[in-house]
Design an enzyme around this catalytic site. Structure first.
Site, PDB file in Angstrom:
ATOM      1  N   GLY A  46      33.354  25.731  27.595  1.00  0.00           N
ATOM      2  CA  GLY A  46      34.497  26.218  26.834  1.00  0.00           C
ATOM      3  C   GLY A  46      35.388  26.909  27.842  1.00  0.00           C
ATOM      4  CD  GLU A  47      39.225  27.445  29.719  1.00  0.00           C
ATOM      5  OE1 GLU A  47      39.340  28.388  30.529  1.00  0.00           O
ATOM      6  OE2 GLU A  47      39.068  26.270  30.083  1.00  0.00           O
ATOM      7  CB  SER A  48      34.428  31.583  31.369  1.00  0.00           C
ATOM      8  OG  SER A  48      35.495  31.703  32.285  1.00  0.00           O
ATOM      9  CB  CYS A  78      31.080  24.259  32.297  1.00  0.00           C
ATOM     10  SG  CYS A  78      32.723  24.148  33.035  1.00  0.00           S
ATOM     11  NE  ARG A 105      37.322  31.008  35.198  1.00  0.00           N
ATOM     12  CZ  ARG A 105      38.360  31.413  34.471  1.00  0.00           C
ATOM     13  NH1 ARG A 105      38.824  32.631  34.606  1.00  0.00           N
ATOM     14  NH2 ARG A 105      38.942  30.593  33.615  1.00  0.00           N
ATOM     15  CB  ILE A 133      35.511  19.293  32.335  1.00  0.00           C
ATOM     16  CG1 ILE A 133      34.789  18.088  31.729  1.00  0.00           C
ATOM     17  CG2 ILE A 133      36.914  19.463  31.754  1.00  0.00           C
ATOM     18  CD1 ILE A 133      35.554  16.818  31.711  1.00  0.00           C
ATOM     19  NE  ARG A 134      40.765  23.816  33.487  1.00  0.00           N
ATOM     20  CZ  ARG A 134      41.697  24.594  34.059  1.00  0.00           C
ATOM     21  NH1 ARG A 134      42.733  24.056  34.652  1.00  0.00           N
ATOM     22  NH2 ARG A 134      41.591  25.903  33.995  1.00  0.00           N
ATOM     23  CG  HIS A 175      30.695  19.935  30.412  1.00  0.00           C
ATOM     24  ND1 HIS A 175      30.742  21.114  29.705  1.00  0.00           N
ATOM     25  CD2 HIS A 175      31.724  19.987  31.285  1.00  0.00           C
ATOM     26  CE1 HIS A 175      31.757  21.839  30.125  1.00  0.00           C
ATOM     27  NE2 HIS A 175      32.369  21.183  31.099  1.00  0.00           N
ATOM     28  CD  GLU A 177      28.149  20.454  27.281  1.00  0.00           C
ATOM     29  OE1 GLU A 177      27.220  20.421  28.115  1.00  0.00           O
ATOM     30  OE2 GLU A 177      29.215  21.074  27.479  1.00  0.00           O
TER      31      GLU A 177
END
Lengths: 192, 296
Positions: A46-48, A78, A105, A133-134, A175, A177
């Site tokens: 997600g976004e940390s 992530c 990050r 992803i990023r 990821h 998942e």
């Protein structure tokens, strides 16, 4: 086993689908009370910054840290890896500080640099298909942290840790998942 | 043998949208606004020259944001940065990709340049597109869109159209899952959508990409309503920075999106938010001002 996924933001449903596929009970965790009711926890991608802020407001940081210190198995992917670590190479943000590692990050770059590849991970028979992803990588690890997989930094060629384990904690830059491969979930739960 | 890394695949493009789920993406017109959005818990920001309400008021041709502004926003925040390109404007999209934006919104909020949309498969950067119904969503996915959002009616502060679009989409997906195999080609014809995508949705019962709400969301309850209807997350355009207290409202909308099933928490965050943006009644809006009818 009752396996929770921190459900503040991110792709927690994909994690829980894998958990259910492994024959466990998947539980969404948004409050300290829901945390009390699980045997293991996943901190999803997600976004940390978002996850950290919501976890702070809703009083989850201390209870999650305490459970991990008491030995609850935890998997961070992530953003989850960032949230578990002691610090980042960037500005301060809310973190649990239970994984003795410094995380960089967006280390592999922006979205146009995101990639997927086959990756060998110590302890898994055969490579796993890893979607980055990023993605972050681990810049430094403490002595109790075992590096299970690395990816070469595209700029310097230096091997950067992307899967690590420290006792009951497993963290990945990518990821698991986003594919149907449940082997990393089995690894953190200690399933055979 | 050194394993090869693949960039710009469907999985990688759709994967970023997966990470944004349960989150709020906020329109910003400056680096300062982007910082406020990030600190309020936005999962991404959308860079544009003017928010939709101001585009309505300003009139004229609305284009992609100034590249200098996009760069300032990228430099300011650590969260993903999206930016809008005009429908069919391949070069605006190429420029935005070269700046390093993380997602491009091929958006009806800007003035379209063509009846045809951008060939999004030709890009490494992923695209999000608006849709009013399932057929439109599947046409955009067929062109390579990696994320869908409702169109709603942007810049109105009125969520009625977004609700309509989400309900239509959900009903059409449900109805597809009840069809026999020999009915699918006819369904594809009626939806004006690629057959293979129609067959996939009939089989899985879900869109193959993440679907967010957008268009007219102004309050925490609006955001929670769209989550309740099955959206994966929320875009807020004018609703934040055209309101009385953007910072407080942004935080409240983020929390209501996470706790959309908890009315007590939504009530708590909705208190004393100050003035919401002024709303526009869509029934009395002249047809030529409706942005949702742009691109189909």
């Amino acid at each position: 086993m009752r396996v929770g996924a921190l459900a503040l933001q991110g792709d927690f449903r994909e994690h829980l689908a894998i958990i259910e596929g492994l024959g466990h009970i998947g539980v969404e965790v948004r409050t300290p009370e829901e945390l009390d009711d699980v045997d293991a926890l996943i901190i999803p991608g997600g976004e940390s910054t978002t996850i950290g802020r919501l976890a702070t407001i809703y009083g989850l940081i201390e209870p999650v840290r305490r459970r991990i210190e008491e030995g609850m198995p935890v998997l961070g992917t992530c953003a989850g890896m960032i949230f578990l670590a002691t610090s980042t190479t960037g500005p301060d943000q809310p973190q649990l500080g239970v994984l003795d590692a410094v995380v960089e990050r967006n280390a592999f770059g922006r979205q146009v640099d995101s990639f997927e590849m086959a990756l060998d991970v110590t302890g898994l028979d055969g490579p796993i298909h890893a979607v980055f992803i990023r993605a972050p990588w681990i810049d430094k690890v403490g002595g109790s942290v075992e590096v299970l997989a690395t990816v070469a930094d595209p700029e310097t060629g230096r091997d950067r840790p992307v899967v690590v384990r420290q006792d009951n904690i497993v963290a990945t830059s990518f990821h698991p998942e986003l594919t149907s491969d449940g082997r990393l979930h089995e690894l953190f739960l200690g399933d055979d | 043998m050194e394993p090869t890394a693949e960039h710009g695949t469907d999985r990688v493009k759709r994967g970023l949208a997966q990470q944004l789920k349960g989150g709020v993406i906020m329109d910003v017109v400056s680096a300062d606004q982007a910082k406020i959005a990030e600190e309020a818990g936005a999962v991404a920001v959308m860079a544009l020259e003017r928010v939709p309400a101001d585009i309505r008021a300003h009139g004229g041709v609305a284009r992609m944001a100034d590249p200098a502004k996009v760069e300032q926003i990228i430099a300011m925040v650590s969260i993903p940065v999206m930016a809008k390109a005009r429908i069919g404007h391949t070069v605006e999209a190429q420029v935005l990709q070269s700046l390093g934006v993380d997602y491009i919104d091929e958006s009806e909020v800007l003035t379209p340049v063509a009846d045809t949309h951008i060939d999004k498969r030709a890009f490494t950067v992923p695209f999000v597109n608006g849709a009013k119904d399932l057929g439109e969503a599947l046409r955009r996915i067929g062109e390579g869109a990696a994320m869908i959002r409702t169109k709603g009616e942007p810049g109105t502060g009125n969520v009625v159209e977004a609700v309509k679009h989400m309900r239509v989409m959900t009903a059409q997906i449900r109805s597809l899952t009840t069809l026999d195999a020999d009915e699918l080609m006819n369904a594809a014809k009626e939806l004006r959508a690629p057959y293979h995508l129609v067959a996939e949705v009939a089989e899985t019962g879900v869109l193959p990409v993440v679907n967010f709400a957008a268009g007219g969301i102004a309050t925490p309850s609006d955001a929670a309503l769209m989550m309740h209807l099955g959206c994966d997350g929320v875009f807020v355009g004018s609703g934040i920075f055209k309101s009385g207290d953007p910072d407080v409202r942004a935080r409240a909308i983020v929390e209501a999106t996470t706790f959309y099933q908890d009315p007590e928490k939504i009530a708590k965050v909705s208190k004393n938010l100050g003035e919401a943006m002024v709303g526009i009644n869509i029934d009395t809006m002249p047809a030529e001002e409706r942005m949702q009818d742009r691109g189909d």
